[in-house]
Design a protein around this motif. Structure first.
Motif, PDB file in Angstrom:
ATOM      1  N   ARG A 308       1.003  -1.142   0.060  1.00  0.00           N
ATOM      2  CA  ARG A 308       0.089   0.002   0.004  1.00  0.00           C
ATOM      3  C   ARG A 308       0.883   1.237  -0.055  1.00  0.00           C
ATOM      4  O   ARG A 308       0.667   2.305  -0.586  1.00  0.00           O
ATOM      5  N   ARG A 351      -2.479   8.245   3.803  1.00  0.00           N
ATOM      6  CA  ARG A 351      -2.649   7.954   2.529  1.00  0.00           C
ATOM      7  C   ARG A 351      -1.942   6.769   2.222  1.00  0.00           C
ATOM      8  O   ARG A 351      -2.311   5.872   1.247  1.00  0.00           O
ATOM      9  N   LEU A 354      -3.828   3.228   2.693  1.00  0.00           N
ATOM     10  CA  LEU A 354      -5.066   2.831   2.203  1.00  0.00           C
ATOM     11  C   LEU A 354      -4.584   1.791   0.995  1.00  0.00           C
ATOM     12  O   LEU A 354      -3.742   1.878   0.141  1.00  0.00           O
TER      13      LEU A 354
END
Length: 366
Positions: A308, A351, A354
Motif C-alpha cells: 500500500r 494515505r 489505504l
C-alpha cells in the motif's frame, strides 16, 4: 541480455544455484528477474534431487543493489501500472522465500540494498562478508522501506531498526548479524568453498539416502557453513544503542531530529543531518509504517502494508524527484514537496496505508 539471462540457474550436487546476472547494473532486479527466481524456486521445491538453494550475485560489486528504479522512474512519470505489478510479484517472492520448504542460503556479499535485502534476508541461512554493505535506503528517493524491510527492522534491537530505516545508513557484517538481517560471517574468498562444500555434502547425503526431512538437511547445511564461518570485524551499532534508543523513541520525526541534535554525540548529530536530506513525506510515512509493523503478526501482513505504501508513493512528486536526483541526473539535490517536515500533514501520511485502486497484494489468498 534478456531477462532469462539475467537470472542464471543450475544444479550443483544437491543444491539449486540462483545467480543474479546484471553485474553492470549491480544486479538490480527487473520484473522478469523476479519471475525467473520464483519459477526456479517453484521447480526446485518439487524436485527431490534439490535439497537446498543458494542465491548469489554475478560480478565483484554485490548481490543486488535493489529494484530497477530507473524503470520505476519511467513508469511513475507516465502514471503507468508496471511498478505496482512489479512490486506485487516481488513482495510475493519475498514471502515465498521466507516460507520456502528447503534451506535457502543467501550470499550477502558486497552491496545488498532494498530488493537485495528482500531476496536474501528472509532466507534461512544468511551469510555476510567483510565486503557486505547492507541498507534500506528508500527514504532517500521518496519511498518507504519495502520487501519486508519494515518487518525485519521493526524487530531489530530497541530503536536501531528505526535509525536504519529513516536514515538509510549502510551497515557492515557485524551490525547486520546483530540487527537480525544476517546469521553468519564468512570471508569473501571462502564463499566458493562454501558453495562447493554444500554441493558435495548434499550430493553425499542424497547418495547415502538422507531422509527428505528439512530438519536433517538444514543440519547438513548449517554444519557446512559453520566450518567456514568466523568472527566479523567489529561493528558500531551495539555501542551506539544508548543514544539511538533515547532519540528514536520519540513519537514524531520532528522530535527525533530535535533529540538527535540535542544528544551531544557526534554520530547523533550526523544522523540528524542525514534525516534532513531525506524526503520529509517518506520519513513520516516510514516512521508510521515501522510502528504499525511492530503490531502486525506476520511477514505477509507487513508486506501487505508495504505494498500500500509503495503504491501510494507512486502518486507523490517525491518518488520521481528522488530517483532523478540520485540516479538519473545524479546532482544529489532533490527538491522535496513539501520541503519541510512541518509541511507533511497527518492526512498525507495516512494515505500511505489505504488500499490502492489495483487491490491488495494477495488478491484475497494468503
Amino acid at each position: 541480455m534478456d531477462d532469462e539471462q539475467h537470472v542464471l540457474t543450475h544444479r550443483q550436487g544437491g543444491v539449486g544455484q540462483v545467480i543474479l546476472n546484471r553485474p553492470r547494473a549491480l544486479n538490480a532486479l527487473t520484473h522478469g528477474m523476479v519471475s525467473g527466481i520464483s519459477e526456479a524456486l517453484a521447480a526446485w521445491e518439487r524436485d527431490d534431487d534439490v535439497r537446498a538453494v543458494v542465491i548469489s550475485g554475478a560480478g565483484e560489486r554485490g548481490l543486488c543493489a535493489g529494484g530497477d528504479i530507473r524503470a520505476i522512474y519511467e513508469d511513475a512519470r507516465v502514471g503507468g501500472g508496471a511498478s505496482e505489478a512489479f512490486w506485487r510479484d516481488e513482495y510475493r517472492l519475498n514471502a515465498y522465500i521466507a516460507r520456502y520448504p528447503k534451506p535457502y542460503v543467501a550470499f550477502m556479499d558486497g552491496i545488498v540494498m532494498g530488493g537485495g535485502v528482500g531476496v536474501s534476508a528472509h532466507g534461512g541461512v544468511r551469510i555476510v562478508t567483510e565486503r557486505s554493505a547492507v541498507a534500506m535506503p528508500e527514504t532517500g528517493i521518496g519511498l518507504v522501506p519495502d520487501v519486508g524491510g519494515t518487518y525485519l527492522l521493526s524487530r531489530a534491537p530497541g530503536e536501531v531498526g528505526t535509525h536504519l530505516a529513516l536514515t538509510g545508513v549502510v551497515v557492515g557484517a557485524a551490525d547486520a548479524v546483530w540487527c537480525g538481517l544476517a546469521d553468519h560471517f564468512v570471508a569473501s574468498d571462502r564463499l566458493e568453498g562454501v558453495r562447493d562444500a554444500l554441493g558435495e555434502a548434499l550430493r553425499g547425503a542424497l547418495a547415502g539416502g538422507l531422509a527428505d526431512g528439512r530438519v536433517q538437511v538444514e543440519g547438513v547445511v548449517r554444519e557446512v557453513v559453520a566450518r567456514f564461518a568466523g568472527v566479523a570485524p567489529e561493528g558500531r551499532l551495539a555501542a551506539d544503542r544508548g543514544w539511538i534508543d533515547a532519540c528514536y523513541a520519540a513519537d514524531t520525526v520532528e522530535e527525533i531530529v530535535d533529540r538527535l541534535y540535542g544528544d551531544g554525540h557526534p554520530a547523533a548529530k550526523e544522523a540528524a543531518e542525514t534525516l534532513l536530506t531525506r524526503s520529509p513525506t517518506a520519513l513520516k510515512a516510514t516512521l508510521a509504517s515501522l510502528r504499525r509493523a511492530r503490531g502486525l503478526p506476520t511477514l505477509e501482513s507487513v508486506l501487505e502494508q508495504e505494498y500500500r505504501a509503495s503504491c501510494a508513493a507512486l502518486a507523490t512528486a517525491d518518488l520521481v524527484e528522488g530517483i532523478r536526483a540520485q540516479v538519473i541526473d545524479k546532482d544529489r539535490a532533490p527538491r522535496w514537496v513539501p520541503g519541510e517536515l512541518a509541511g507533511v500533514t497527518g492526512g498525507e501520511v495516512e494515505r500511505f496505508f489505504l488500499v490502492p485502486g489495483s487491490g491488495d497484494l494477495w488478491g484475497g489468498v494468503r
